[in-house]
Write a protein that holds these residues in place. Structure first.
Motif, PDB file in Angstrom:
ATOM      1  N   LEU A  69     -12.003 -51.472  66.486  1.00 13.04           N
ATOM      2  CA  LEU A  69     -11.603 -51.765  65.113  1.00 13.04           C
ATOM      3  C   LEU A  69     -10.085 -51.780  64.967  1.00 13.04           C
ATOM      4  O   LEU A  69      -9.521 -52.632  64.258  1.00 13.04           O
ATOM      5  CB  LEU A  69     -12.211 -50.737  64.154  1.00 13.04           C
ATOM      6  CG  LEU A  69     -13.738 -50.810  63.953  1.00 13.04           C
ATOM      7  CD1 LEU A  69     -14.218 -49.660  63.090  1.00 13.04           C
ATOM      8  CD2 LEU A  69     -14.123 -52.150  63.312  1.00 13.04           C
ATOM      9  N   LYS A  70      -9.413 -50.863  65.636  1.00 11.29           N
ATOM     10  CA  LYS A  70      -7.947 -50.821  65.586  1.00 11.29           C
ATOM     11  C   LYS A  70      -7.345 -52.077  66.204  1.00 11.29           C
ATOM     12  O   LYS A  70      -6.412 -52.666  65.666  1.00 11.29           O
ATOM     13  CB  LYS A  70      -7.429 -49.575  66.315  1.00 11.29           C
ATOM     14  CG  LYS A  70      -7.635 -48.281  65.550  1.00 11.29           C
ATOM     15  CD  LYS A  70      -7.095 -47.102  66.340  1.00 11.29           C
ATOM     16  CE  LYS A  70      -7.317 -45.787  65.585  1.00 11.29           C
ATOM     17  NZ  LYS A  70      -6.822 -44.622  66.379  1.00 11.29           N
ATOM     18  N   ILE A  71      -7.896 -52.488  67.351  1.00 12.85           N
ATOM     19  CA  ILE A  71      -7.401 -53.693  68.022  1.00 12.85           C
ATOM     20  C   ILE A  71      -7.637 -54.923  67.159  1.00 12.85           C
ATOM     21  O   ILE A  71      -6.763 -55.783  67.016  1.00 12.85           O
ATOM     22  CB  ILE A  71      -8.079 -53.864  69.400  1.00 12.85           C
ATOM     23  CG1 ILE A  71      -7.638 -52.738  70.344  1.00 12.85           C
ATOM     24  CG2 ILE A  71      -7.741 -55.216  70.008  1.00 12.85           C
ATOM     25  CD1 ILE A  71      -8.382 -52.721  71.661  1.00 12.85           C
TER      26      ILE A  71
ATOM     27  N   LYS B 227     -14.903 -45.650  71.136  1.00 12.35           N
ATOM     28  CA  LYS B 227     -14.799 -47.048  71.537  1.00 12.35           C
ATOM     29  C   LYS B 227     -14.821 -47.954  70.314  1.00 12.35           C
ATOM     30  O   LYS B 227     -14.068 -48.932  70.238  1.00 12.35           O
ATOM     31  CB  LYS B 227     -15.938 -47.414  72.486  1.00 12.35           C
ATOM     32  CG  LYS B 227     -15.808 -46.801  73.881  1.00 12.35           C
ATOM     33  CD  LYS B 227     -16.913 -47.289  74.784  1.00 12.35           C
ATOM     34  CE  LYS B 227     -16.755 -46.715  76.196  1.00 12.35           C
ATOM     35  NZ  LYS B 227     -17.842 -47.183  77.102  1.00 12.35           N
ATOM     36  N   ILE B 228     -15.694 -47.641  69.352  1.00 11.00           N
ATOM     37  CA  ILE B 228     -15.782 -48.438  68.127  1.00 11.00           C
ATOM     38  C   ILE B 228     -14.470 -48.358  67.349  1.00 11.00           C
ATOM     39  O   ILE B 228     -13.965 -49.372  66.849  1.00 11.00           O
ATOM     40  CB  ILE B 228     -16.958 -47.953  67.245  1.00 11.00           C
ATOM     41  CG1 ILE B 228     -18.291 -48.180  67.970  1.00 11.00           C
ATOM     42  CG2 ILE B 228     -16.961 -48.682  65.902  1.00 11.00           C
ATOM     43  CD1 ILE B 228     -19.494 -47.619  67.255  1.00 11.00           C
TER      44      ILE B 228
END
Length: 287
Positions: A8-10, A3-4
């Motif tokens: 971070l990608k988003i 999820k992290i």
């Protein structure tokens, strides 16, 4: 952890997109603007080529009354559906981006992000570029293995209404279960007619008053005087629910929990679903 990484990608993607929009606003009358349009047209061209490279062969084989072995309808139909939806959307956003400069001739070449007059233009352009990028990403996603293995089943599950029900057995020896297991062992208080209705999946006139203290405990720390639910699970698994309840998950497991909370009381108290779930997690069937 995943999820992290996703967050971070988003965040990184959105940061780059906002930076790109700012550059686009600054250089919209320069080569940057033209390069942007050309890149977007090239991307759409690649998508169209990939799609046509499959479907022109399908068309030729169809016209020749031959079966095209490279065509998998379970993959190609959902893929084509998404392309039919998002290709026109991407063209719409491309045309909006292409004409954006014409709509804003009064914008200075040194557009500032902090200039409040230009904020509406910034938001509009951001929406156009984000819309284009998202529609393109959806179409490119259809060519990945993850789309075939994960997204298609998920789409079908979401779009197809599913009636999940519990199938009740035609109980043999129901009177023996009632007399020897429930009443003799003082597991509950219920009339035979009422229990018979429950065992056949029909609505009862009164809830079953559960008082069993001999079955499996919900936790290792449970006291000997605590009421247990283990025998309810055993009874449902072995005698009442068709196929048993040992491996039930998801909606069917939820139906079992609802079945118990709606038809039983813990002495005279309502049974909480969270307690039934806890007991179910620690229950070990006899067979």
């Amino acid at each position: 952890m995943k999820k992290i990484e996703t967050i971070l990608k988003i965040a990184g993607f959105m940061g780059l997109a906002f930076l790109y929009v700012q550059l686009f606003l600054i250089f919209q009358d320069d080569y940057f603007y033209l390069l942007t349009i050309l890149i977007e047209m090239l991307v759409l061209g690649v998508i169209a080529f990939k799609l046509l490279s499959i479907y022109w062969q399908c068309f030729i084989f169809f016209m020749l009354n031959e079966t095209y072995k490279g065509y998998n309808k379970n993959i190609e139909k959902p893929r084509l559906l998404l392309h039919l939806l998002f290709f026109p959307i991407s063209i719409f956003f491309l045309s909006m981006i292409k004409n954006f400069s014409d709509f804003n001739r009064n914008i200075k070449s040194t557009t500032s992000f902090l200039n409040m007059i230009e904020v509406p233009n910034y938001i509009i352009l951001t929406m156009f570029i984000f819309g284009f990028i998202i529609s393109v990403l959806v179409m490119f996603t259809t060519w990945t293995k993850k789309f075939e293995k994960s997204y298609i089943p998920m789409m079908k599950e979401q779009l197809t209404p599913q009636m999940v029900i519990l199938e009740f057995k035609e109980i043999l020896g129901i009177e023996e279960i009632y007399t020897n297991e429930l009443i003799k062992n003082k597991r509950c208080e219920v009339s035979f007619d009422n229990f018979k209705l429950f065992a056949s999946g029909k609505k009862m006139s009164n809830k079953i008053k559960w008082i069993d203290k001999k079955g499996q405990k919900s936790t290792k720390d449970a006291k000997s005087k605590d009421i247990t639910f283990g025998f309810i699970f055993d009874m449902l698994h072995e005698n009442i629910i068709n196929g048993g309840i040992k491996n039930l998950t998801g909606q069917k497991r939820s139906l079992i929990m609802n079945l118990i909370t709606e038809n039983f009381t813990k002495e005279n108290e309502i049974i909480k679903k969270v307690n039934i779930n806890k007991a179910y997690n620690n229950w070990k069937p006899n067979s």
